[in-house]
Design an enzyme around this catalytic site. Structure first.
Site, PDB file in Angstrom:
ATOM      1  N   GLY A 184     -10.882  15.521  11.241  1.00 23.50           N
ATOM      2  CA  GLY A 184     -10.850  14.111  11.162  1.00 23.50           C
ATOM      3  C   GLY A 184      -9.587  13.422  11.486  1.00 23.50           C
ATOM      4  O   GLY A 184      -8.485  13.869  11.203  1.00 23.50           O
ATOM      5  N   ARG A 243     -13.755   7.992   2.973  1.00 21.57           N
ATOM      6  CA  ARG A 243     -13.942   7.892   1.732  1.00 21.57           C
ATOM      7  C   ARG A 243     -15.260   7.177   1.040  1.00 21.57           C
ATOM      8  O   ARG A 243     -15.660   6.364   2.050  1.00 21.57           O
ATOM      9  CB  ARG A 243     -12.905   7.567   1.068  1.00 21.57           C
ATOM     10  CG  ARG A 243     -11.444   8.302   1.446  1.00 21.57           C
ATOM     11  CD  ARG A 243     -10.182   7.711   0.739  1.00 21.57           C
ATOM     12  NE  ARG A 243     -10.210   7.674  -0.821  1.00 21.57           N
ATOM     13  CZ  ARG A 243      -9.959   8.740  -1.480  1.00 21.57           C
ATOM     14  NH1 ARG A 243      -9.686   9.788  -1.014  1.00 21.57           N
ATOM     15  NH2 ARG A 243      -9.938   8.598  -2.836  1.00 21.57           N
ATOM     16  N   HIS A 280      20.345  -9.268  15.423  1.00 18.20           N
ATOM     17  CA  HIS A 280      20.525  -8.451  16.608  1.00 18.20           C
ATOM     18  C   HIS A 280      21.581  -7.273  16.129  1.00 18.20           C
ATOM     19  O   HIS A 280      22.514  -7.528  15.702  1.00 18.20           O
ATOM     20  CB  HIS A 280      21.033  -9.201  17.745  1.00 18.20           C
ATOM     21  CG  HIS A 280      21.103  -8.443  18.952  1.00 18.20           C
ATOM     22  ND1 HIS A 280      20.053  -7.745  19.740  1.00 18.20           N
ATOM     23  CD2 HIS A 280      22.229  -7.847  19.597  1.00 18.20           C
ATOM     24  CE1 HIS A 280      20.714  -7.160  20.716  1.00 18.20           C
ATOM     25  NE2 HIS A 280      21.816  -6.993  20.744  1.00 18.20           N
ATOM     26  N   GLY A 297      -2.031   4.486 -12.401  1.00 17.63           N
ATOM     27  CA  GLY A 297      -1.565   4.858 -11.023  1.00 17.63           C
ATOM     28  C   GLY A 297      -2.662   5.441  -9.997  1.00 17.63           C
ATOM     29  O   GLY A 297      -2.610   4.898  -8.888  1.00 17.63           O
ATOM     30  N   GLY A 298      -3.746   5.769 -10.435  1.00 16.50           N
ATOM     31  CA  GLY A 298      -4.913   5.930  -9.605  1.00 16.50           C
ATOM     32  C   GLY A 298      -4.603   7.281  -8.647  1.00 16.50           C
ATOM     33  O   GLY A 298      -3.720   7.649  -8.612  1.00 16.50           O
ATOM     34  N   CYS A 351      -3.646   6.504  -5.668  1.00 15.86           N
ATOM     35  CA  CYS A 351      -2.739   6.200  -4.697  1.00 15.86           C
ATOM     36  C   CYS A 351      -1.548   6.742  -5.351  1.00 15.86           C
ATOM     37  O   CYS A 351      -0.662   7.325  -4.403  1.00 15.86           O
ATOM     38  CB  CYS A 351      -2.521   4.557  -4.756  1.00 15.86           C
ATOM     39  SG  CYS A 351      -1.191   3.895  -3.997  1.00 15.86           S
TER      40      CYS A 351
END
Ligand code: NAD
Length: 479
Positions: free
Chosen positions: A182, A274, A446, A41-42, A44
């Site tokens: 930031g 980062r 549409h 997963g890390g 993210c």
């Protein structure tokens, strides 16, 4: 020390790492995936894209309920149960990371919990979660170790009042006064979450505007909404010092004239970029070249200066985006499996998940100007979109950057709700080499926001159905 032999070792199980590991396994390789987290997963999935989008969904619900007042529907102010909100967000993370764990098992990818460093160009030493050490010999390796928040001098102390994006995602409490340092992706996304939950947000940004590097006409639309959502925006301003005291964080802000002011906040979030995770990896032992900013240098096949070792994702440079990492991971796996492929995307989309969202792909006006690319910019203002009117969101904009020679679509920029979904059609148009006529002749449903892409293309020829603008071919790129 335990010993394991593998064909491919993948270090880091974020989007780049797990995409590489899964692709390599699908191509028949024996794969070992190493990460300190319980499942792939890390950042993210555990501490970034996914939990922030879960919270942004809730922020969107709150903001939409507030906007409904304009259409005659009013609600009571929300009662916010931060514990329950946190549990729901964590459940989303658990569901997805658990799913990745299952996918690894189904593919027979060996998942090892620990932190790895190279001993040389063919082996790794892994400090296992339980305290043991393991040696892994590999034929090929992929580095996918991602990045971490850059720290800001003067704010490197421990206090509950001072948050990284990871801390901020925990929503322990809702500070009455929040400072966001930031004005990039994270500052704006997390600032939006906290402002919707009720914090009075002050944002300080070092440069002259939000999202430096993003086309100003897109940012202008976002800025107007952020002006109404945040308490204040301070540009060309940075933090000089910050001190945690009993009654709050005492922050000295300094502008570009060195004029200082002291403000007190309940909490602050620092999101100033980062830094690649390339230290403590033993790169020198494998003789892998990094540039002066710490990024690993790779070629179009994601191969490093060591032939047996590849690198993907945030560690190889900007843009530090999960979908770029996934693409590079898959390319690296294919190269390792012997396929003749390279990573040469015509467009890497970027999305800022604010309200409204900003999304772009391919060439931007800023880049066009910098590189001297001759292109025409054709815009469709959402004031002319029926669907945008039904959403009460006529302030959006869709634009195309078109090659002056053959009207090929080189870039797409969108600001408005769901811009992040809409940009996918722009990516496809760029990748397939579509021109403005192709897009203008493609029938779009549409009423939808997707029509704004078709009508922006038609506007190039002065014949967009929904708004009248005489033919103008020399719209210049903005600075
Ligand atoms: P960023 O580069 O997007 O923004 C950092 C901002 O901080 C910039 O505007 C910069 O000018 C400003 N800054 C730098 N030093 C400062 C200082 N001393 N004082 C005040 N302002 C200062 O970085 P981020 O928001 O930390 O996000 C990091 C990266 O994570 C992004 O570049 C992006 O690649 C990734 N990310 C992506 C998403 C997404 O895809 N939606 C969301 C979050 C993060």
């Amino acid at each position: 020390m335990n010993q394991l032999d593998t064909q491919l070792a993948v270090i880091g199980a974020g989007p780049g790492g797990y995409a590489a590991a899964f692709m390599a396994a699908d191509l028949g390789l024996k794969v070992t995936l190493i990460d300190s987290q319980p499942n792939p997963g890390g950042v993210c999935l555990y501490r970034g894209c996914i939990p922030s989008k879960a919270l942004l969904h809730i922020a969107g619900v709150i903001l939409a309920s507030q906007q409904a007042g304009e259409q005659g529907i009013t609600f009571q102010p929300p009662h916010i149960d931060t514990a329950k909100l946190g549990r729901w967000k964590n459940d989303v993370v658990d569901q997805l990371t658990g799913g990745l764990g299952q996918l690894a098992k189904q593919r027979r990818v060996t998942y090892i919990r620990g932190t790895a460093a190279f001993s040389d160009r063919r082996s790794l030493r892994v400090n296992l979660k339980g305290g043991d050490t393991q040696k892994i010999s590999f034929e090929k390796a992929i580095i996918a170790t991602g990045s971490r928040a850059t720290s800001l001098p003067g704010t490197m102390f421990q206090s509950e009042r001072l948050m990284t994006a990871t801390d901020a995602l925990e929503i322990q409490s809702i500070p009455a006064k929040l400072l966001v340092v930031g004005g990039g992706y994270i500052g704006l996304e997390m600032g939006t979450i906290y402002a919707a939950l009720g914090s009075r947000v002050t944002l300080v940004e070092m440069t002259g505007g939000l999202l430096p590097g993003v086309d100003r006409d897109l940012v202008r639309v976002l800025k107007k909404r952020i002006d109404g959502l945040f308490e204040s925006l301070l540009f060309e301003t940075t933090v000089k010092t910050m001190k945690a005291q009993k009654n709050g964080l005492h922050v000295v802000l300094s502008d570009n004239q060195d004029k200082e002011q002291t403000r007190i906040f309940d909490q602050a979030l620092v999101a100033v970029g980062r830094t690649p995770n390339t230290t403590d990896l033993g790169l020198e032992k494998a003789r892998i070249d990094v540039d002066e900013t710490g990024f690993i240098q790779v070629d179009h096949r994601q191969q490093t200066s060591a032939q047996s070792i590849f690198a993907v994702g945030d560690v190889v440079g900007e843009p530090m985006l999960a979908h770029k990492a996934i693409h590079e991971g898959r390319v690296a796996a294919e190269v390792i499996a012997g396929r003749k492929v390279a990573s040469e995307p015509a467009a890497i989309p970027a999305v800022v998940f604010t309200d409204p969202e900003i999304a772009w792909a391919g060439l931007t006006e800023m880049e066009a100007k910098k590189r001297g690319v001759d292109c025409t910019v054709t815009r469709f203002p959402w004031g002319a979109s029926g669907r945008a009117a039904t959403l009460g969101r006529s302030d959006g904009l869709t634009k195309l950057l078109v090659d002056q020679r053959n009207e090929q679509i080189l870039g797409v920029g969108i600001v408005g709700p769901d811009a992040g979904e809409l940009i996918a059609a722009g990516v496809l148009a760029i990748e397939m080499g579509a021109n403005a006529t192709d897009l203008g002749l493609s029938i779009h449903p549409h009423p939808t926001l997707s029509e704004t892409l078709m009508e922006a293309a038609q506007a190039l020829h002065g014949n967009a159905t929904s708004f009248y603008r005489p033919l103008k071919r020399d719209s210049k790129a903005e600075t």
